[in-house]
Scaffold this active site. Structure first.
Site, PDB file in Angstrom:
ATOM      1  N   SER A  96       0.817  -1.222   0.000  1.00 48.49           N
ATOM      2  CA  SER A  96       0.000   0.000   0.000  1.00 48.49           C
ATOM      3  C   SER A  96       0.841   1.258   0.000  1.00 48.49           C
ATOM      4  O   SER A  96       0.486   2.248  -0.629  1.00 48.49           O
ATOM      5  CB  SER A  96      -0.880   0.043   1.248  1.00 48.49           C
ATOM      6  OG  SER A  96      -1.897  -0.884   1.155  1.00 48.49           O
ATOM      7  N   ASP A 186       2.947 -10.963   5.445  1.00 43.72           N
ATOM      8  CA  ASP A 186       3.737 -10.727   4.226  1.00 43.72           C
ATOM      9  C   ASP A 186       4.519 -11.982   3.865  1.00 43.72           C
ATOM     10  O   ASP A 186       5.149 -12.048   2.800  1.00 43.72           O
ATOM     11  CB  ASP A 186       4.720  -9.571   4.435  1.00 43.72           C
ATOM     12  CG  ASP A 186       3.995  -8.295   4.818  1.00 43.72           C
ATOM     13  OD1 ASP A 186       2.854  -8.122   4.362  1.00 43.72           O
ATOM     14  OD2 ASP A 186       4.556  -7.499   5.580  1.00 43.72           O
ATOM     15  N   ARG A 302       9.015   1.015   6.917  1.00 42.43           N
ATOM     16  CA  ARG A 302       7.713   1.576   6.514  1.00 42.43           C
ATOM     17  C   ARG A 302       7.053   2.289   7.697  1.00 42.43           C
ATOM     18  O   ARG A 302       7.091   1.815   8.829  1.00 42.43           O
ATOM     19  CB  ARG A 302       6.815   0.459   5.982  1.00 42.43           C
ATOM     20  CG  ARG A 302       5.436   0.953   5.638  1.00 42.43           C
ATOM     21  CD  ARG A 302       4.688   0.013   4.738  1.00 42.43           C
ATOM     22  NE  ARG A 302       3.255   0.131   4.937  1.00 42.43           N
ATOM     23  CZ  ARG A 302       2.359  -0.545   4.260  1.00 42.43           C
ATOM     24  NH1 ARG A 302       2.737  -1.391   3.327  1.00 42.43           N
ATOM     25  NH2 ARG A 302       1.080  -0.394   4.521  1.00 42.43           N
ATOM     26  N   ASP A 446      -7.920  -6.510   0.240  1.00 45.77           N
ATOM     27  CA  ASP A 446      -6.646  -6.630   0.930  1.00 45.77           C
ATOM     28  C   ASP A 446      -6.800  -7.124   2.369  1.00 45.77           C
ATOM     29  O   ASP A 446      -6.178  -8.104   2.761  1.00 45.77           O
ATOM     30  CB  ASP A 446      -5.951  -5.270   0.941  1.00 45.77           C
ATOM     31  CG  ASP A 446      -4.583  -5.382   1.582  1.00 45.77           C
ATOM     32  OD1 ASP A 446      -3.753  -6.098   1.021  1.00 45.77           O
ATOM     33  OD2 ASP A 446      -4.377  -4.782   2.646  1.00 45.77           O
ATOM     34  N   ASP A 487      -3.868  -0.828  -5.658  1.00 48.25           N
ATOM     35  CA  ASP A 487      -2.504  -0.477  -5.251  1.00 48.25           C
ATOM     36  C   ASP A 487      -1.550  -1.660  -5.366  1.00 48.25           C
ATOM     37  O   ASP A 487      -0.336  -1.477  -5.395  1.00 48.25           O
ATOM     38  CB  ASP A 487      -2.490   0.106  -3.840  1.00 48.25           C
ATOM     39  CG  ASP A 487      -3.109  -0.814  -2.802  1.00 48.25           C
ATOM     40  OD1 ASP A 487      -3.845  -1.766  -3.176  1.00 48.25           O
ATOM     41  OD2 ASP A 487      -2.867  -0.590  -1.603  1.00 48.25           O
ATOM     42  N   HIS A 488      -2.068  -2.874  -5.416  1.00 48.97           N
ATOM     43  CA  HIS A 488      -1.272  -4.102  -5.533  1.00 48.97           C
ATOM     44  C   HIS A 488      -2.240  -5.272  -5.491  1.00 48.97           C
ATOM     45  O   HIS A 488      -3.413  -5.080  -5.165  1.00 48.97           O
ATOM     46  CB  HIS A 488      -0.256  -4.258  -4.376  1.00 48.97           C
ATOM     47  CG  HIS A 488      -0.908  -4.124  -3.029  1.00 48.97           C
ATOM     48  ND1 HIS A 488      -1.650  -5.131  -2.474  1.00 48.97           N
ATOM     49  CD2 HIS A 488      -0.989  -3.082  -2.174  1.00 48.97           C
ATOM     50  CE1 HIS A 488      -2.136  -4.716  -1.319  1.00 48.97           C
ATOM     51  NE2 HIS A 488      -1.769  -3.474  -1.114  1.00 48.97           N
TER      52      HIS A 488
HETATM   53  O1  LIG Z   1      -1.205  -4.615   6.437  1.00 48.72           O
HETATM   54  C1  LIG Z   1      -0.122  -4.136   6.080  1.00 48.72           C
HETATM   55  O2  LIG Z   1       0.584  -3.442   6.808  1.00 48.72           O
HETATM   56  C2  LIG Z   1       0.377  -4.406   4.679  1.00 48.72           C
HETATM   57  C3  LIG Z   1       0.979  -5.777   4.644  1.00 48.72           C
HETATM   58  O3  LIG Z   1       2.083  -5.844   5.474  1.00 48.72           O
HETATM   59  O4  LIG Z   1      -0.670  -4.301   3.767  1.00 48.72           O
HETATM   60  P1  LIG Z   1      -0.905  -2.942   2.945  1.00 48.72           P
HETATM   61  O5  LIG Z   1       0.385  -2.625   2.265  1.00 48.72           O
HETATM   62  O6  LIG Z   1      -1.996  -3.279   1.981  1.00 48.72           O
HETATM   63  O7  LIG Z   1      -1.300  -1.901   3.915  1.00 48.72           O
HETATM   64 MN   LIG Z   2      -2.813  -2.043  -0.011  1.00 47.49          MN
HETATM   65 MN   LIG Z   3      -2.181  -5.414   2.528  1.00 48.40          MN
END
Ligand SMILES: O=C(O)[C@@H](CO)OP(=O)(O)O
Ligand SMILES: [Mn+2]
Ligand SMILES: [Mn+2]
Length: 576
Positions: A96, A186, A302, A446, A487-488
């Site tokens: 995301s 992940d 992140r 997601d 987004d993915h």
């Molecule tokens: O849940 C999250 O933090 C990520 C997967 O690690 O998902 P997304 O990138 O869709 O937010």
């Molecule tokens: Mn996402």
């Molecule tokens: Mn996700």
């Protein structure tokens, strides 16, 4: 990425001149100003062979299916993973953060994962002010490293943790305590022991370097510490209690023992949901509470799921939960998680600087925007979309609406989540006539896809399709334009596959192995609506286009040429 400067030669000397920057955009030759534009981001909605393990394929999705029939003029695929979104390699699945960064910024930036790789490889990480700050604690006190333990590459990477640990030991760290958060989201569910084993083996080398190192606490990422967008501060608090105070309902001598015992007590427990546990020594005391003068580093690169913990560790004034007696620590993030509010104050690697995003251009060109999602994705379509920037560019030209996500219910128990509520709000925003740009993130594919629950993910996809229908009906009514993308990938593939044959990999019981993670699949990009000028369609000369090409496309829909340094638009105009 396009060059940001003009390079030229004058009498044999190479010169560089900065391009003058202007916010005002030129008018588009075909798309007129003033159209209502709806941007729909379907989180975790990729394209994959339509077999029985593709929940989007199995779910009834009449609206999305009908749109697909407009290919190739108005339906195409775009890349959403790897190099296309600034990740280190094409082996990296999308996520995301990088996806919404690319969508909102219209350009590709080297993202946190790659920046940390570079800083470790060049040794620059150890030369910065952030490292100096934490390393002043090395000789006398403990270094705590806290973060997600896996090689998923979305929030953190195990190889980076190992390099950092070693680098710190080489530079004088005498005592390291690692506070692990189990993944299984992940990476494969149940894979946590593999990562703990690698970490434990590395400790042997670290100890041989004269540095006492071990795991101090742990827990699953969804239950401990890694909440986001202030959905549930309780998650951060139980992490705080385990990591800082050495307090948790479960105490074990080793992390492996913790995993074994907790799993035996609850065989259905997934890595992501493990309760907090503390590692204790033979005397029963916690191995690594965080004490005065200790250094603490959160090693996730992140931001979204580390912002809340960073606030607890970094802010003097803090009222989200009772921190107890706050130790005087030296805290640094792997990256700075929010540059606008300087959170945290100290960090090891400078984050990407993502400026001049589409949201800021729209404001400068008097386009009124409205953005909405439910809590668990709210920051994606605002903060991340705007280049990891808190707040709005203009409170008079923008409105952000957050629909509270359900609390305390597993996502697979309510796969509809808030899709319909978001769609209805978006419909009302469009019909109100007050906004030109209406943008939403629909989270279901997601969030439910991550649970690995196939049946629930099918229901999630069905709900997404119904939500899309509500929004497209509104576009029809205002004679507007829509752009749907994702987004993915995630929901389109629920099983691990043999890389060569594409066949599902079976476990020892003969059942397909569940895939909870995102994917490397491309995602659809769909345009349409009565406001789309006749003759506008997808161009065919950009077969490898990615999410970063989307911003130029919707800027065109608003009646403007995209900024010169954006990735090219996906559309062209052909008279019939
Ligand atoms: O849940 C999250 O933090 C990520 C997967 O690690 O998902 P997304 O990138 O869709 O937010
Ligand atoms: Mn996402
Ligand atoms: Mn996700």
């Amino acid at each position: 990425m396009s060059p940001s400067n003009l390079n030229f030669e004058l009498k044999g000397t190479k010169l560089t001149m900065e391009r003058p920057h202007r916010w005002r955009l030129r008018h588009h030759p075909v798309c007129r100003r003033g159209k209502k534009v709806m941007i729909i981001i379907l989180d975790g909605w990729g394209e994959q062979i339509p077999d029985d393990f593709n929940s989007i394929n199995v779910a009834p999705t009449p609206t999305m299916d009908a749109l697909k029939k407009t290919a190739p003029d108005r339906w195409r695929l775009v890349r959403a993973h790897g190099l296309s979104v600034g990740l280190p390699s094409d082996e990296d699945m999308g996520n995301s953060e990088v996806g919404h960064n690319a969508l909102g910024a219209g350009r590709i930036f080297t993202q946190g994962a790659g920046l940390v790789d570079q800083a470790l490889a060049t040794g620059k990480l150890y030369e910065g002010a952030g490292f100096k700050y934490i390393s002043s604690a090395f000789a006398q006190n403990t270094l705590h490293l806290m973060g997600l333990l896996s090689d998923g590459g979305v929030h953190s990477r195990l190889d980076q943790l190992l390099l950092l640990m070693k680098g710190c030991a080489e530079r004088g760290a005498k005592r390291i305590r690692v506070h692990i958060l189990l993944d299984g989201r992940d990476v494969a569910p149940g894979s946590a022991p593999k990562y703990i084993d690698i970490l434990e083996k590395e400790f042997v080398d670290i100890r041989n370097m004269g540095c006492d190192a071990c795991i101090a606490s742990g827990g699953g990422r969804m239950a401990v510490t890694m909440d986001r967008y202030e959905n549930d501060w309780g998650v951060v608090k139980i992490g705080w209690d385990a990591q800082v105070r050495g307090e948790a309902p479960h105490k074990f001598a080793t992390a492996m023992e913790a995993l074994k015992n907790l799993k035996e007590a609850n065989p259905k427990l997934d890595d992501q949901y493990f309760p907090p546990f503390v590692i204790v020594g033979p005397d029963g005391n916690a191995e690594g509470p965080i004490l005065d003068n200790d250094a603490v580093v959160s090693f996730n690169f992140r931001a979204d799921r580390m912002v809340m913990a960073a606030k607890a560790f970094d802010l003097e004034e803090f009222d989200k939960f009772d921190r107890g007696v706050m130790p005087k620590i030296k805290y640094a993030g792997m990256l700075q998680y929010d540059a606008d509010i300087e959170l945290p104050k100290h960090y090891l690697v400078t984050p990407p600087l993502i400026e001049k995003t589409s949201g800021e251009y729209l404001v400068h060109n008097y386009v009124k925007s409205w953005a909405c999602s439910e809590t668990v994705k709210f920051g994606h379509v605002t903060f991340v979309w705007n280049g990891n920037r808190s707040g709005m560019f203009s409170s008079s030209l923008e409105k952000y609406v957050e629909i509270p996500s359900n609390k305390g219910i597993p996502f697979n128990d309510n796969p509809e989540m808030k899709a319909i509520a978001i769609a209805e709000k978006a419909r009302d925003a469009l019909l109100s006539g007050k906004f030109d740009h209406v943008r939403v993130n629909i989270a279901n594919g997601d969030m439910v896809g991550h649970t690995g629950d196939f049946k629930a993910t099918i229901s999630a996809c069905e709900a997404v399709d119904r939500a899309v229908k509500i929004m497209l009906d509104a576009v029809e009514e205002v004679k507007g334009i829509f752009l749907i993308t994702a987004d993915h990938g995630n929901a389109e593939d629920m099983v691990k596959r043999n890389a060569k044959t594409g066949e599902p990999i079976l476990n020892s019981a003969g059942e397909p192995e569940v895939l909870t993670s995102h994917t490397c699949n491309p995602v659809p990009c769909i345009i349409g609506g009565p406001g789309l000028p006749k003759g506008v369609k997808f161009r065919t000369d950009l077969p490898n286009a990615g999410l970063a090409n989307v911003a130029a496309t919707f800027i065109n829909f608003h009646g403007f040429e995209a900024p010169w340094d954006y990735e090219p638009t996906l559309i062209e105009y052909k008279e019939d």
